[in-house]
Design a protein around this motif. Sequence first.
Motif, short mmCIF file in Angstrom:
data_model
loop_
_atom_site.label_atom_id
_atom_site.label_comp_id
_atom_site.label_asym_id
_atom_site.label_seq_id
_atom_site.Cartn_x
_atom_site.Cartn_y
_atom_site.Cartn_z
N ILE A 125 -1.59 -1.56 -4.04
CA ILE A 125 -2.47 -0.40 -3.99
C ILE A 125 -1.60 0.85 -4.14
CG2 ILE A 125 -4.29 0.76 -2.70
CD1 ILE A 125 -4.87 -2.21 -3.37
N VAL A 161 0.87 -1.18 0.00
CA VAL A 161 0.00 0.00 0.00
C VAL A 161 0.90 1.23 0.00
CG1 VAL A 161 -1.86 1.25 1.13
CG2 VAL A 161 -1.78 -1.25 1.27
N ILE A 201 -10.36 2.90 -1.38
CA ILE A 201 -11.11 1.64 -1.31
C ILE A 201 -12.14 1.78 -0.20
CG2 ILE A 201 -10.97 -0.85 -1.05
CD1 ILE A 201 -8.14 -0.75 -2.07
N VAL A 252 -4.09 -1.89 -8.29
CA VAL A 252 -5.03 -0.76 -8.32
C VAL A 252 -4.21 0.52 -8.43
CG1 VAL A 252 -7.01 0.30 -7.22
CG2 VAL A 252 -6.54 -2.13 -6.81
N VAL A 300 -5.29 5.96 -4.20
CA VAL A 300 -6.42 5.04 -4.39
C VAL A 300 -7.34 5.15 -3.19
CG1 VAL A 300 -7.05 2.59 -4.43
CG2 VAL A 300 -5.17 3.43 -5.87
N CYS A 351 -1.79 -8.06 -3.28
CA CYS A 351 -2.34 -6.90 -4.00
C CYS A 351 -1.36 -5.72 -3.91
CB CYS A 351 -3.69 -6.49 -3.41
SG CYS A 351 -5.03 -7.63 -3.80
N ALA A 364 -2.81 6.39 0.00
CA ALA A 364 -3.99 5.55 -0.26
C ALA A 364 -4.96 5.68 0.92
CB ALA A 364 -3.59 4.10 -0.46
#
Length: 257
Positions: free
Chosen positions: A38, A20, A44, A56, A42, A36, A24
Amino acid sequence: MISPKAEIDPKAKIGKNVTVYPFAYIEGDVEIGDDCIIYPYVSIMNGTRLGCGNKVFQNTVLGAEPQDFNYKDDASRLVIGDENIFRENVVINRATFSDGETRIGNRNFFMEGVHISHDTKVGDYCTFGYGTKIAGDCDIHNGAIFSSSVLVNSNVRIGAATMITGGVRIGKDVPPFIVATDNPVRYGGVNETLLRSSGVPDRIIAHIANAYRLVFHGQTSVFDATIQIKEQVPDGKEIRSIVNFLENTKLGIIQKI
């Protein structure tokens, strides 16, 4: 690697090996699967369930509140599978009601500026070109390809392995295995290139073409053309898929040539 500069609610569930980046924003009712990535900026939002191996990119919003006047702050969901790519400025809305679901499958590619609205279902291996906008309650089947700036109205179904050319506006169902082109949108032939690259034999492609000759070149209704397909075209899973799609259309299908 989770940056201390990211804003993450402590109630959010973050899987293993998740990256991350700074800035974010992740709300509390969120689950993010393993591996994942991020990127910065971003968002979410609550109700998002993100599978494994997704990427993402910047300024994307997942689980945004639905742009629907029927939405009354329900705790609805957005469920996303594995290994999807969401490029910059993508927006995907969660469902309108608590018993509904916006659903994204696996290994889809969303290019910059794509918007997927509330309660829409996307299968696997779909590609959405720059600036494509999908309205609410649509059903996008596996392997559909959208070129740039496509607009799809609500409740439309897009069949498997279709190709939608750039700038097309769609208000009726697009059957599987075809090319949809022009405005007003029309049948542009069988999507032979994609079918061959997927390993479909020429014999089956010819059967698909014969089925669509009855639908789009004949002088009968879609109902009668469907009966003719069952009577005249050799059976197979692709032909059954076409028949099933035509028999279940509610909006009707795109126009003939």
